[in-house]
Write an enzyme that holds these catalytic residues in place. Structure first.
Site, PDB file in Angstrom:
ATOM      1  N   ASP A  79      -9.563   2.376  -4.219  1.00 49.40           N
ATOM      2  CA  ASP A  79      -8.609   2.253  -3.123  1.00 49.40           C
ATOM      3  C   ASP A  79      -7.759   3.528  -3.096  1.00 49.40           C
ATOM      4  O   ASP A  79      -8.292   4.625  -3.027  1.00 49.40           O
ATOM      5  CB  ASP A  79      -7.776   0.986  -3.312  1.00 49.40           C
ATOM      6  CG  ASP A  79      -7.162   0.470  -2.016  1.00 49.40           C
ATOM      7  OD1 ASP A  79      -6.785   1.290  -1.162  1.00 49.40           O
ATOM      8  OD2 ASP A  79      -7.034  -0.755  -1.863  1.00 49.40           O
ATOM      9  N   GLU A  85       0.837  -1.211   0.000  1.00 52.77           N
ATOM     10  CA  GLU A  85       0.000   0.000   0.000  1.00 52.77           C
ATOM     11  C   GLU A  85       0.866   1.253   0.000  1.00 52.77           C
ATOM     12  O   GLU A  85       2.077   1.200   0.212  1.00 52.77           O
ATOM     13  CB  GLU A  85      -0.898   0.036   1.245  1.00 52.77           C
ATOM     14  CG  GLU A  85      -2.347  -0.361   1.006  1.00 52.77           C
ATOM     15  CD  GLU A  85      -3.164   0.718   0.305  1.00 52.77           C
ATOM     16  OE1 GLU A  85      -2.569   1.721  -0.155  1.00 52.77           O
ATOM     17  OE2 GLU A  85      -4.381   0.549   0.198  1.00 52.77           O
ATOM     18  N   ASN A  99      -9.690   5.463   2.571  1.00 49.82           N
ATOM     19  CA  ASN A  99      -8.636   5.142   1.631  1.00 49.82           C
ATOM     20  C   ASN A  99      -8.125   6.407   0.935  1.00 49.82           C
ATOM     21  O   ASN A  99      -7.816   7.385   1.584  1.00 49.82           O
ATOM     22  CB  ASN A  99      -9.101   4.068   0.643  1.00 49.82           C
ATOM     23  CG  ASN A  99      -8.494   2.717   0.974  1.00 49.82           C
ATOM     24  OD1 ASN A  99      -7.297   2.606   1.239  1.00 49.82           O
ATOM     25  ND2 ASN A  99      -9.309   1.675   0.985  1.00 49.82           N
TER      26      ASN A  99
END
Length: 291
Positions: free
Chosen positions: A202, A22, A154
């Protein structure tokens, strides 16, 4: 809804088996990419000029890691916001606010140098997440008023002029836009709606043209939307769970994409790696955390 016929060729920047890669962030001072494996409790760096990599373990799940103006990193951990000195030699809590069943998730630094840190529950329960503005001195301001209920906080980013803030609460399948005055975000409204079957929004990145690039979890793609919310480009990927994207490299022209392998019985061989699309567009310079 149409997309450009241009085809984008991806390359493998970092071959890795991250559970939940991420938060890619370009660090201009170190000429390197910073990214995290949330569930692996690791902060990774990668310097494309020579391929050099580093890995630093954290004591808790780490949702994001961003450069600090004076060196080191600010990290969004399970129990709050922490600060690492240069080289990771020291650690201090800036904001410690543990909530059982909750962890830090994606985060971004606003143009004024504050950290906007997202949270979510491990079970992704509606209303269990949030977004908090953390000032350099550690003053934390929860944004539940202008945002309302949040499940999985997110992607967060700002327009080139700093007057708009983009935000994704993944289960809504929307990226929203808010007016931004430098410290406050207000007037939340839909910017782009992801259709059924195309995945959940996301992490995101805003480019120099004000377009918004969105990684689609379970959608196997990164999309670019123009400032008026029109889909105009799609980057198809071999992995089903891209998690976030960021521009980096020379001139901020290369688009780096983190991916995940968690929750997949037979993950793609590249799931968990960092992919890169060379010369995908023109990125914006980031702002380091001022604390």
């Amino acid at each position: 809804m149409t997309a450009s016929p241009k085809r984008y060729a991806y390359e493998v920047a970092v071959r890795e088996q991250a559970l939940l890669g991420e938060g890619p962030t370009w660090d201009p001072a170190g000429e390197r990419l910073i990214w995290v494996d949330i569930l692996g409790s690791r902060v990774h760096t990668y310097a494309p000029a020579d391929g050099r990599r580093t890995v630093m373990a954290t004591e808790q799940h780490v949702g994001a890691a961003k450069p600090r103006a004076g060196g080191g990193l600010v990290v969004n951990l399970r129990d709050g916001i922490g600060l690492y000195g240069p080289g990771g030699a020291s650690f201090t809590w800036l904001v410690r606010d543990p909530v059982p069943g909750r962890r830090g998730n994606d985060a971004a630094v606003s143009p004024d140098g504050a950290l906007w840190a997202g949270t979510m529950r491990y079970d992704e329960a509606p209303g269990g997440g949030g977004l908090t503005r953390v000032a350099p001195d550690g003053t934390a301001t929860e944004q539940s008023g202008p945002l309302g209920d949040v499940a999985v906080s997110n992607g967060t980013g700002w327009s080139p002029d700093g007057r708009l803030m983009y935000y994704a609460d993944s289960p809504t399948r929307r990226v929203d836009v808010l007016d931004f005055d430098g410290r406050h975000a207000r007037n939340r409204r839909p910017f782009a709606v992801i259709e059924d079957g195309a995945g959940d929004p996301d992490g995101l990145a805003v480019d120099a043209d004000g377009c918004v690039w969105i990684a689609l979890w379970n959608g196997g793609a990164v999309r670019r939307y123009t400032p008026d919310g029109r889909l105009d480009r799609v980057i198809a990927l071999p992995v089903p769970r891209p998690t976030a994207c960021a521009f980096g490299g020379p001139g901020l022209r290369d688009l780096y994409i983190t991916t995940a392998r968690a929750g997949q019985e037979r993950p793609h061989p590249l799931a968990g790696s960092v992919l890169v699309v060379p010369d995908a567009g023109q990125g914006l310079p980031g702002t380091p955390f001022a604390g």
